[in-house]
Design a protein around this motif. Structure first.
Motif, PDB file in Angstrom:
ATOM      1  N   ILE A 145      44.451  35.555  41.413  1.00  0.00           N
ATOM      2  CA  ILE A 145      45.659  36.338  41.701  1.00  0.00           C
ATOM      3  C   ILE A 145      46.568  35.594  42.679  1.00  0.00           C
ATOM      4  CG2 ILE A 145      46.528  38.503  42.675  1.00  0.00           C
ATOM      5  CD1 ILE A 145      43.968  39.865  41.711  1.00  0.00           C
ATOM      6  N   GLU A 146      45.965  34.949  43.678  1.00  0.00           N
ATOM      7  CA  GLU A 146      46.759  34.222  44.674  1.00  0.00           C
ATOM      8  C   GLU A 146      47.617  33.135  44.044  1.00  0.00           C
ATOM      9  OE1 GLU A 146      45.030  33.949  49.108  1.00  0.00           O
ATOM     10  OE2 GLU A 146      43.717  33.056  47.600  1.00  0.00           O
ATOM     11  N   LYS A 147      47.131  32.536  42.966  1.00  0.00           N
ATOM     12  CA  LYS A 147      47.828  31.407  42.352  1.00  0.00           C
ATOM     13  C   LYS A 147      48.860  31.826  41.308  1.00  0.00           C
ATOM     14  CE  LYS A 147      43.929  28.273  43.098  1.00  0.00           C
ATOM     15  NZ  LYS A 147      42.834  27.495  42.461  1.00  0.00           N
ATOM     16  N   LEU A 148      48.960  33.124  41.027  1.00  0.00           N
ATOM     17  CA  LEU A 148      49.950  33.565  40.049  1.00  0.00           C
ATOM     18  C   LEU A 148      51.355  33.264  40.582  1.00  0.00           C
ATOM     19  CD1 LEU A 148      48.410  37.014  38.999  1.00  0.00           C
ATOM     20  CD2 LEU A 148      48.420  34.883  37.672  1.00  0.00           C
ATOM     21  N   PRO A 149      52.194  32.615  39.810  1.00  0.00           N
ATOM     22  CA  PRO A 149      53.506  32.183  40.316  1.00  0.00           C
ATOM     23  C   PRO A 149      54.444  33.326  40.681  1.00  0.00           C
ATOM     24  CG  PRO A 149      53.338  31.826  37.941  1.00  0.00           C
ATOM     25  CD  PRO A 149      51.966  32.191  38.421  1.00  0.00           C
ATOM     26  N   SER A 277      47.915  39.541  34.325  1.00  0.00           N
ATOM     27  CA  SER A 277      47.388  38.182  34.215  1.00  0.00           C
ATOM     28  C   SER A 277      48.410  37.292  33.521  1.00  0.00           C
ATOM     29  CB  SER A 277      46.068  38.174  33.442  1.00  0.00           C
ATOM     30  OG  SER A 277      46.297  38.301  32.051  1.00  0.00           O
ATOM     31  N   LEU A 278      48.357  36.015  33.805  1.00  0.00           N
ATOM     32  CA  LEU A 278      49.286  35.058  33.203  1.00  0.00           C
ATOM     33  C   LEU A 278      49.108  35.018  31.691  1.00  0.00           C
ATOM     34  CD1 LEU A 278      51.405  32.975  34.243  1.00  0.00           C
ATOM     35  CD2 LEU A 278      49.633  31.233  33.994  1.00  0.00           C
ATOM     36  N   GLU A 279      47.850  35.087  31.254  1.00  0.00           N
ATOM     37  CA  GLU A 279      47.567  34.997  29.822  1.00  0.00           C
ATOM     38  C   GLU A 279      48.125  36.191  29.051  1.00  0.00           C
ATOM     39  OE1 GLU A 279      44.193  32.853  31.950  1.00  0.00           O
ATOM     40  OE2 GLU A 279      45.532  34.537  32.296  1.00  0.00           O
ATOM     41  N   GLU A 280      47.982  37.389  29.619  1.00  0.00           N
ATOM     42  CA  GLU A 280      48.368  38.604  28.898  1.00  0.00           C
ATOM     43  C   GLU A 280      49.845  38.941  29.040  1.00  0.00           C
ATOM     44  OE1 GLU A 280      44.787  41.620  29.367  1.00  0.00           O
ATOM     45  OE2 GLU A 280      45.109  40.441  31.190  1.00  0.00           O
ATOM     46  N   THR A 281      50.569  38.181  29.829  1.00  0.00           N
ATOM     47  CA  THR A 281      51.992  38.456  30.030  1.00  0.00           C
ATOM     48  C   THR A 281      52.822  37.247  29.592  1.00  0.00           C
ATOM     49  OG1 THR A 281      51.782  37.755  32.358  1.00  0.00           O
ATOM     50  CG2 THR A 281      51.561  40.104  31.877  1.00  0.00           C
ATOM     51  N   HIS A 282      52.894  36.237  30.412  1.00  0.00           N
ATOM     52  CA  HIS A 282      53.676  35.036  30.104  1.00  0.00           C
ATOM     53  C   HIS A 282      53.244  34.400  28.786  1.00  0.00           C
ATOM     54  CE1 HIS A 282      54.155  30.608  30.261  1.00  0.00           C
ATOM     55  NE2 HIS A 282      55.366  30.897  30.714  1.00  0.00           N
ATOM     56  N   ASP A 283      51.953  34.102  28.667  1.00  0.00           N
ATOM     57  CA  ASP A 283      51.467  33.426  27.454  1.00  0.00           C
ATOM     58  C   ASP A 283      51.628  34.315  26.225  1.00  0.00           C
ATOM     59  OD1 ASP A 283      50.808  31.526  29.287  1.00  0.00           O
ATOM     60  OD2 ASP A 283      48.630  31.690  29.056  1.00  0.00           O
ATOM     61  N   LEU A 284      51.415  35.615  26.414  1.00  0.00           N
ATOM     62  CA  LEU A 284      51.559  36.555  25.299  1.00  0.00           C
ATOM     63  C   LEU A 284      52.994  36.579  24.780  1.00  0.00           C
ATOM     64  CD1 LEU A 284      50.500  38.938  23.527  1.00  0.00           C
ATOM     65  CD2 LEU A 284      51.176  40.449  25.400  1.00  0.00           C
TER      66      LEU A 284
END
Length: 334
Positions: A145-149, A277-284
């Motif tokens: 979570i800390e590393k999420l941009p 999460s990055l995968e379920e938002t940005h990547d999705l």
């Protein structure tokens, strides 16, 4: 009849054996208890699950090999530590005595008694702990979570995850007055005309609990679709996820979300995801763009006092600027 602590212990033991909480069995077990005893039982097992990472850290200060103990004994100790550290209303002697009585084998009864008594005399210093321990999260999750941009400040999110969820309702003024006369206490929401239940009163009125972010979106003209994803935003409601959520859950969930969204028979819609999460938002959203969808900008306040972190593919919402952590995007089929 089984008491609160015995039922809480059985639930924790079941979880460790099966990896989930049996909601129907829990409901049946709780139905045998008084209203106050039910509240205490739920607080016991959910609170112990919520604080499990920190509790296990505390126990390691008093036990050489806690993992070698039978699961039931470990859970008795966890329940005891939870009461001693986090339930001020429970006297220390009661927490120790009741915990010892949950253990059948004499040698383990003596162990539980000795460990809990030592804890009352030699408390572990919790100041200066790293964030993941202080907020009782798996270390990998806090690091992630800390590393999420788009994460501005992780602490409010960790605090939200650790706080028991508030129940949110839409109640007409007349019923609200009647409920308050029966001892119900509500607080107004900062984000809508919904109310938050602070204290339950007498009786069981038929109230429809709402998801406030969903409620706000339903007030928009456009169609709204809600998806849970990995349920990263629901850690406070489902604290067993602290133990079962894995890093690969986000990627697996993204693939499932992609399939479900591709089947939506609507030209344009708001998509509310109970995850960030990055995968379920940005990547999705990137993959959806490759499959004929485009992101459309929208007012991130949603006409309310909301503040979100805007990206070029959607908006992230986090407490205290929104009711809960989530991600919203507005998609249109090309």
């Amino acid at each position: 009849m089984k008491g609160s602590r015995e039922i809480a212990l059985e639930i924790l033991n079941y979880f460790d054996k099966n990896g989930y909480i049996p909601s129907k069995k829990v409901e049946i077990a709780l139905s045998t208890l008084s209203f106050e005893a039910r509240k205490f039982t739920v607080n016991l097992y959910l609170g112990t699950l919520r604080k499990r990472v920190l509790i296990d850290h505390i126990l390691k200060e008093y036990l050489k090999k806690p993992d070698k103990l039978p699961v039931a004994v470990r859970n008795v100790l966890r329940l005891g530590v939870f009461q001693l550290y986090f339930l001020n209303a429970v006297p220390e002697y009661a927490a120790i005595k009741e915990s010892v009585e949950l253990v059948g084998v004499r040698s383990f009864r003596n162990l539980v008694n000795a460990v809990l008594r030592k804890i009352t005399k030699e408390r572990v210093d919790l100041s200066g702990l790293p964030l993941w321990l202080r907020y009782s999260h798996p270390q990998w999750l806090v690091n992630y979570i800390e590393k999420l941009p788009y994460m501005r400040d992780i602490r409010p999110v960790l605090e939200y995850n650790q706080a028991p969820p508030m129940e949110t309702y839409v109640v007409d003024p007349q019923m609200l007055t009647e409920l308050e006369e029966r001892g119900f206490i509500f607080a107004g929401s900062d984000f809508s005309d919904a109310v938050l239940l602070v204290e339950r009163g007498i009786g069981a009125p038929k109230l429809h609990r709402i998801d406030e972010m969903e409620y706000i979106l339903k007030g928009m003209k456009e169609k709204m679709v809600k998806k849970a994803g990995s349920a990263l935003s629901l850690l406070n409601e489902r604290p067993w996820l602290f133990s079962t959520l894995k890093r690969e859950s986000f990627s697996n969930s993204k693939e499932q979300l992609l399939r479900e969204i591709m089947e939506i028979d609507t030209k344009d819609f708001f998509l509310l995801l109970e995850t960030y999460s990055l995968e379920e938002t940005h990547d999705l959203v990137l993959e959806l763009a490759e499959n004929g969808y485009e992101y459309v900008n929208f007012d991130s306040t949603l006409g309310k006092d909301l503040r979100g972190t805007e990206q070029d593919y959607g908006v992230y919402y986090f407490p205290p600027d929104a009711p809960k952590p989530c991600f919203i995007t507005y998609l249109k089929k090309r």
